[in-house]
Design an enzyme around this catalytic site. Structure first.
Site, PDB file in Angstrom:
ATOM      1  N   ARG A 130       1.933  -1.943   4.250  1.00  0.00           N
ATOM      2  CA  ARG A 130       0.729  -3.090   4.744  1.00  0.00           C
ATOM      3  C   ARG A 130       0.122  -4.063   3.318  1.00  0.00           C
ATOM      4  O   ARG A 130      -0.343  -4.629   3.954  1.00  0.00           O
ATOM      5  CB  ARG A 130      -0.933  -2.445   5.505  1.00  0.00           C
ATOM      6  CG  ARG A 130      -1.640  -3.539   6.004  1.00  0.00           C
ATOM      7  CD  ARG A 130      -2.798  -2.738   6.201  1.00  0.00           C
ATOM      8  NE  ARG A 130      -3.602  -1.404   5.964  1.00  0.00           N
ATOM      9  CZ  ARG A 130      -4.792  -1.111   6.340  1.00  0.00           C
ATOM     10  NH1 ARG A 130      -4.735  -0.916   7.051  1.00  0.00           N
ATOM     11  NH2 ARG A 130      -5.297  -0.085   4.835  1.00  0.00           N
ATOM     12  N   LYS A 240      -5.383  -7.674   5.270  1.00  0.00           N
ATOM     13  CA  LYS A 240      -6.585  -6.774   4.936  1.00  0.00           C
ATOM     14  C   LYS A 240      -6.181  -8.415   3.783  1.00  0.00           C
ATOM     15  O   LYS A 240      -6.375  -7.808   2.359  1.00  0.00           O
ATOM     16  CB  LYS A 240      -6.135  -5.734   4.116  1.00  0.00           C
ATOM     17  CG  LYS A 240      -7.480  -4.748   4.656  1.00  0.00           C
ATOM     18  CD  LYS A 240      -6.562  -3.515   4.227  1.00  0.00           C
ATOM     19  CE  LYS A 240      -8.286  -2.305   4.338  1.00  0.00           C
ATOM     20  NZ  LYS A 240      -8.906  -2.135   5.398  1.00  0.00           N
ATOM     21  N   GLU A 276     -12.953  -5.378  17.273  1.00  0.00           N
ATOM     22  CA  GLU A 276     -13.229  -4.055  15.987  1.00  0.00           C
ATOM     23  C   GLU A 276     -14.480  -3.872  15.430  1.00  0.00           C
ATOM     24  O   GLU A 276     -15.624  -4.870  15.675  1.00  0.00           O
ATOM     25  CB  GLU A 276     -12.617  -5.023  14.948  1.00  0.00           C
ATOM     26  CG  GLU A 276     -10.834  -5.103  14.734  1.00  0.00           C
ATOM     27  CD  GLU A 276     -10.542  -4.632  12.796  1.00  0.00           C
ATOM     28  OE1 GLU A 276     -11.019  -4.166  12.376  1.00  0.00           O
ATOM     29  OE2 GLU A 276      -9.224  -5.870  13.292  1.00  0.00           O
TER      30      GLU A 276
HETATM   31  C1  LIG Z   1      -9.340  -1.882   6.148  1.00  0.00           C
HETATM   32  C2  LIG Z   1      -9.670  -2.419   8.276  1.00  0.00           C
HETATM   33  C3  LIG Z   1     -10.097  -1.724   8.933  1.00  0.00           C
HETATM   34  C4  LIG Z   1      -9.403   0.405   8.870  1.00  0.00           C
HETATM   35  O1  LIG Z   1      -8.182   0.891   8.507  1.00  0.00           O
HETATM   36  P1  LIG Z   1      -7.628   1.661   7.520  1.00  0.00           P
HETATM   37  O2  LIG Z   1      -6.067   1.490   7.513  1.00  0.00           O
HETATM   38  O3  LIG Z   1      -7.663   2.880   8.908  1.00  0.00           O
HETATM   39  O4  LIG Z   1      -8.492   1.881   6.687  1.00  0.00           O
HETATM   40  C5  LIG Z   1     -10.403  -1.589   9.664  1.00  0.00           C
HETATM   41  N1  LIG Z   1     -10.502  -2.973  10.402  1.00  0.00           N
HETATM   42  C6  LIG Z   1     -10.263  -3.706   9.026  1.00  0.00           C
HETATM   43  C7  LIG Z   1     -10.684  -4.989   9.133  1.00  0.00           C
HETATM   44  C8  LIG Z   1     -10.305  -3.460   8.002  1.00  0.00           C
HETATM   45  O5  LIG Z   1     -10.556  -4.515   6.714  1.00  0.00           O
END
Ligand SMILES: *Cc1c(COP(=O)(O)O)cnc(C)c1O
Length: 395
Positions: A130, A240, A276
């Site tokens: 990722r 991210k 989300e």
């Molecule tokens: C990091 C993140 C998540 C969760 O991802 P994980 O890999 O499960 O930690 C969910 N939503 C957002 C916006 C994120 O930045």
């Protein structure tokens, strides 16, 4: 020449802003949000990779520290000064596309202390993939995934060797490891110095570690939908990146102001579908064991926990669907809801409030599916449940 007009009382620009509320406002936010878990105290060893235009050059840096015993016997003042110096990386340019324009991406994952004294990372390969995808999404040269995987492992290992690591505590088992400690690993990209609006061609990827425990304050697991839009179609919601976080932080602060624990984002176009949490993915359980999470699209962050829960729930015999998830359907029909993420783990929601309507769920009951999923996930991470898929990687 000294320009003083900005400080002349009475013609202060932006006088609508209350500058005086600063410190108390932030303090209450921190207390009420309960996010002291993320108070920064970086471990001494960090890893640095730098793209020189052609190759990734890497290096481990040992930041100032003493032995743990020595640090424990320091005065608060001395220790704060030491931790402050560890938290700083003075060789990075302060004016950069990352600090000025949000052109930065990051990862968050944990290494879990095991009952046998070892330390294991949870699915670090997914975070490496990722991170590379996020960097490509921001048109940076992507980090070499294998390099990053080794860097994460080795940084955690080096810190553990000098005592910087939490130890397994059997007391965590009584509430399914929800307040268990772990090493939080945070790799992040950082651009070269620059002030023009520009892409980053020679980024760093820095990997730091710190101890974390529980993220959400236990007890009031209530959520409210936010009117803010986290991500738009054709935007960067799937990356991210720091750039996504200003809106999340505001939405969560507003939810906390109103007495809720978490903000839930709806879709940009119609404000009708759940997307989300503030930094977590969303699941709803419907009658008949149908578990639904919003399907992947460019407004959804592909969570590693989300992916893992889809697998675990499927193996439990739940009917897992990645689909559109109408907020009305959740309010009218869902039995349970929870959010997932590295920080959140599986956090069951006791209620969801939307347009003035509050709907309660049975997610927090001892025998709920949410709690069961939480137990299995944490059980795998803390070594109590068989790791069928080889998700755990020993450092
Ligand atoms: C990091 C993140 C998540 C969760 O991802 P994980 O890999 O499960 O930690 C969910 N939503 C957002 C916006 C994120 O930045």
């Amino acid at each position: 020449m000294i320009i003083t007009f900005l400080t002349i009382p009475g013609i202060l620009p932006y006088s609508g802003l209350d500058y005086n509320c600063k410190a108390p406002y932030y303090e209450t936010q921190e207390l009420r949000g309960g996010k002291v878990a993320f108070k920064l105290s970086m471990y001494p060893w960090i890893h640095q990779a730098h793209f020189d235009g052609k190759y990734w050059e890497e290096e481990y840096l040992e930041r100032p520290h003493h032995t743990l015993e020595e640090e424990a016997s320091m005065s608060d003042e001395e220790h704060t000064a030491l931790v402050d110096s560890r938290n700083r990386l003075p060789h990075l340019p302060i004016v950069s596309y990352s600090t000025q324009y949000g052109l930065s991406c990051f990862e968050g994952l944990k290494a879990f202390p095991q009952p046998d004294g070892s330390l294991k990372l949870f699915r670090p390969d997914r975070n490496c993939a990722r991170m590379a995808a996020s960097m490509k999404g921001l048109r940076m040269p992507p980090i070499d995934e294998e390099l990053l995987l080794n860097a994460m492992k080795e940084t955690v290992r080096r810190n553990a060797v000098i005592g910087f690591t939490p130890e397994y505590n059997p007391a965590w088992e009584s509430n399914f490891w929800q307040n268990g400690d772990a090493v939080y690993i945070r790799p992040f990209s950082y651009s070269e110095g620059g002030i023009g609006v520009n892409l980053s061609y020679r980024p760093w990827v820095i990997t730091v570690c710190t101890t974390v425990s529980q993220y959400f304050t236990p007890g009031a697991n209530n959520a409210i939908t936010s009117k803010r839009i986290r991500a738009t179609p054709n935007g960067i919601g799937w990356i991210k990146t720091s750039a996504n976080y200003a809106i999340s932080i505001l939405a969560k602060a507003e939810a906390i102001d109103d007495g809720y624990m978490e903000a839930i984002f709806l879709d940009a176009a119609k404000q009708r579908y759940i997307e989300e949490g503030s930094s977590s993915n969303f699941f709803a359980l419907f009658p008949g064991g149908r578990l639904v999470t919003p399907m992947m699209k460019d407004t959804i962050l592909p969570g590693v926990t989300r992916e893992s829960i889809i697998t675990i729930a499927g193996e439990m015999g739940l009917d897992v669907k990645e689909d559109d998830l109408r907020v009305d359907d959740v309010l009218n029909n869902a039995e349970e809801c929870f959010v997932t993420g590295t920080a959140a783990g599986v956090t069951p929601l006791s209620s969801l409030t939307h347009s003035g309507r509050k709907q309660e769920f049975s997610s927090l009951k001892e025998d709920s599916i949410s709690i069961h999923l939480l137990k299995v996930l944490k059980g795998i991470q803390y070594g109590a449940v068989e790791d069928k898929h080889n998700w755990m990687l020993e450092v």
